[in-house]
Design a protein around this motif. Sequence first.
Motif, mmCIF file in Angstrom:
data_model
loop_
_atom_site.group_PDB
_atom_site.id
_atom_site.type_symbol
_atom_site.label_atom_id
_atom_site.label_comp_id
_atom_site.label_asym_id
_atom_site.label_seq_id
_atom_site.Cartn_x
_atom_site.Cartn_y
_atom_site.Cartn_z
ATOM 1 N N LEU A 1 0.837 -1.195 0.000
ATOM 2 C CA LEU A 1 0.000 0.000 0.000
ATOM 3 C C LEU A 1 0.870 1.242 0.000
ATOM 4 C CD1 LEU A 1 -2.568 -1.209 2.661
ATOM 5 C CD2 LEU A 1 -2.791 -1.306 0.176
ATOM 6 N N ALA A 2 0.286 2.335 -0.431
ATOM 7 C CA ALA A 2 1.106 3.527 -0.607
ATOM 8 C C ALA A 2 0.305 4.808 -0.385
ATOM 9 C CB ALA A 2 1.697 3.545 -2.015
ATOM 10 N N TRP A 3 1.050 5.851 -0.075
ATOM 11 C CA TRP A 3 0.519 7.217 -0.049
ATOM 12 C C TRP A 3 1.100 7.965 -1.249
ATOM 13 C CZ3 TRP A 3 -3.283 9.191 2.853
ATOM 14 C CH2 TRP A 3 -3.640 8.520 4.019
ATOM 15 N N TYR A 4 0.229 8.720 -1.885
ATOM 16 C CA TYR A 4 0.606 9.582 -2.991
ATOM 17 C C TYR A 4 0.176 11.007 -2.640
ATOM 18 C CZ TYR A 4 0.768 5.236 -5.730
ATOM 19 O OH TYR A 4 1.056 3.975 -6.199
ATOM 20 N N ARG A 5 0.732 11.973 -3.355
ATOM 21 C CA ARG A 5 0.265 13.345 -3.187
ATOM 22 C C ARG A 5 0.297 14.064 -4.528
ATOM 23 N NH1 ARG A 5 5.256 15.901 0.417
ATOM 24 N NH2 ARG A 5 6.860 15.826 -1.225
ATOM 25 N N GLN A 6 -0.570 15.053 -4.615
ATOM 26 C CA GLN A 6 -0.630 15.853 -5.833
ATOM 27 C C GLN A 6 -0.730 17.319 -5.453
ATOM 28 O OE1 GLN A 6 -3.761 14.798 -8.611
ATOM 29 N NE2 GLN A 6 -2.611 15.697 -10.309
ATOM 30 N N ALA A 7 0.313 18.057 -5.776
ATOM 31 C CA ALA A 7 0.332 19.489 -5.532
ATOM 32 C C ALA A 7 -0.339 20.201 -6.703
ATOM 33 C CB ALA A 7 1.768 19.967 -5.370
ATOM 34 N N PRO A 8 -0.811 21.425 -6.503
ATOM 35 C CA PRO A 8 -1.479 22.164 -7.583
ATOM 36 C C PRO A 8 -0.598 22.273 -8.817
ATOM 37 C CG PRO A 8 -1.800 23.276 -5.494
ATOM 38 C CD PRO A 8 -0.830 22.172 -5.233
ATOM 39 N N GLY A 9 -1.136 21.894 -9.968
ATOM 40 C CA GLY A 9 -0.405 22.002 -11.219
ATOM 41 C C GLY A 9 0.665 20.948 -11.425
ATOM 42 N N MET A 10 0.744 19.978 -10.513
ATOM 43 C CA MET A 10 1.787 18.956 -10.595
ATOM 44 C C MET A 10 1.155 17.580 -10.797
ATOM 45 S SD MET A 10 4.531 20.760 -10.103
ATOM 46 C CE MET A 10 5.839 19.663 -9.525
ATOM 47 N N GLN A 11 1.972 16.653 -11.250
ATOM 48 C CA GLN A 11 1.508 15.272 -11.353
ATOM 49 C C GLN A 11 1.504 14.619 -9.980
ATOM 50 O OE1 GLN A 11 3.882 13.178 -14.297
ATOM 51 N NE2 GLN A 11 2.418 13.730 -15.890
ATOM 52 N N ARG A 12 0.675 13.611 -9.852
ATOM 53 C CA ARG A 12 0.623 12.850 -8.601
ATOM 54 C C ARG A 12 1.948 12.119 -8.426
ATOM 55 N NH1 ARG A 12 -4.716 9.649 -8.381
ATOM 56 N NH2 ARG A 12 -5.514 11.769 -8.180
ATOM 57 N N GLU A 13 2.478 12.158 -7.203
ATOM 58 C CA GLU A 13 3.745 11.488 -6.953
ATOM 59 C C GLU A 13 3.619 10.513 -5.795
ATOM 60 O OE1 GLU A 13 7.128 13.571 -5.387
ATOM 61 O OE2 GLU A 13 5.933 14.820 -4.047
ATOM 62 N N LEU A 14 4.417 9.461 -5.869
ATOM 63 C CA LEU A 14 4.482 8.472 -4.798
ATOM 64 C C LEU A 14 5.299 9.035 -3.648
ATOM 65 C CD1 LEU A 14 4.036 5.552 -3.780
ATOM 66 C CD2 LEU A 14 6.138 4.941 -4.998
ATOM 67 N N VAL A 15 4.758 8.945 -2.456
ATOM 68 C CA VAL A 15 5.421 9.507 -1.273
ATOM 69 C C VAL A 15 6.018 8.411 -0.403
ATOM 70 C CG1 VAL A 15 5.047 10.814 0.858
ATOM 71 C CG2 VAL A 15 3.907 11.521 -1.264
ATOM 72 N N ALA A 16 5.263 7.350 -0.148
ATOM 73 C CA ALA A 16 5.719 6.289 0.740
ATOM 74 C C ALA A 16 4.923 5.026 0.441
ATOM 75 C CB ALA A 16 5.530 6.695 2.203
ATOM 76 N N SER A 17 5.540 3.884 0.752
ATOM 77 C CA SER A 17 4.853 2.607 0.565
ATOM 78 C C SER A 17 5.228 1.653 1.687
ATOM 79 C CB SER A 17 5.179 1.995 -0.795
ATOM 80 O OG SER A 17 6.542 1.650 -0.870
ATOM 81 N N VAL A 37 -2.764 17.510 -2.048
ATOM 82 C CA VAL A 37 -3.829 16.577 -1.679
ATOM 83 C C VAL A 37 -3.183 15.194 -1.589
ATOM 84 C CG1 VAL A 37 -6.040 15.570 -2.294
ATOM 85 C CG2 VAL A 37 -5.571 17.972 -2.832
ATOM 86 N N TYR A 38 -3.400 14.526 -0.484
ATOM 87 C CA TYR A 38 -2.784 13.227 -0.236
ATOM 88 C C TYR A 38 -3.817 12.121 -0.458
ATOM 89 C CZ TYR A 38 1.428 15.393 1.573
ATOM 90 O OH TYR A 38 2.601 16.101 1.706
ATOM 91 N N TYR A 39 -3.372 11.063 -1.139
ATOM 92 C CA TYR A 39 -4.219 9.932 -1.475
ATOM 93 C C TYR A 39 -3.550 8.630 -1.056
ATOM 94 C CZ TYR A 39 -6.171 13.278 -4.873
ATOM 95 O OH TYR A 39 -6.727 14.382 -5.490
ATOM 96 N N CYS A 40 -4.352 7.617 -0.775
ATOM 97 C CA CYS A 40 -3.815 6.277 -0.562
ATOM 98 C C CYS A 40 -4.292 5.386 -1.704
ATOM 99 C CB CYS A 40 -4.247 5.716 0.772
ATOM 100 S SG CYS A 40 -6.028 5.520 0.946
ATOM 101 N N ASN A 41 -3.546 4.315 -1.938
ATOM 102 C CA ASN A 41 -3.892 3.343 -2.963
ATOM 103 C C ASN A 41 -2.936 2.173 -2.826
ATOM 104 O OD1 ASN A 41 -4.794 2.094 -5.472
ATOM 105 N ND2 ASN A 41 -5.380 4.137 -6.150
#
Length: 114
Positions: free
Chosen positions: A34-50, A92-96
């Motif tokens: 499982l992982a956390w991702y984040r997406q800053a304004p105007g940026m692509q979503r990036e992987l933060v941690a898994s 904005v932080y997301y999990c997946n």
Amino acid sequence: QVQLVESGGGSVQAGGSLRLSCAVSGTFFSVSTLAWYRQAPGMQRELVASITGGGLTWYVASVKGRFTISRDIPKKTLYLHMISLKPEDTAVYYCNKLSADLTWGQGTQVAVSS
């Protein structure tokens, strides 16, 4: 249908801390990476941690030493504990899953002011 529900975001000053939570439905929770991702304004979503099924963790260099990913298997909840927050952590932080093949949740907003 698998659902991902993120919570715990907020507005903090630089140096502050937050703990994000992700409630996960589905039977794969204990075995999948499982992982956390984040997406800053105007940026692509990036992987933060898994975190793997065995508990091994990985962090992107920019958060290493400041963020900690963990999970509570009985509660089917994924966490991201963030300390020493910086304005560049605003996103904005997301999990997946690490494979990112689940339908994305609504995310949780983190705003860090200087």
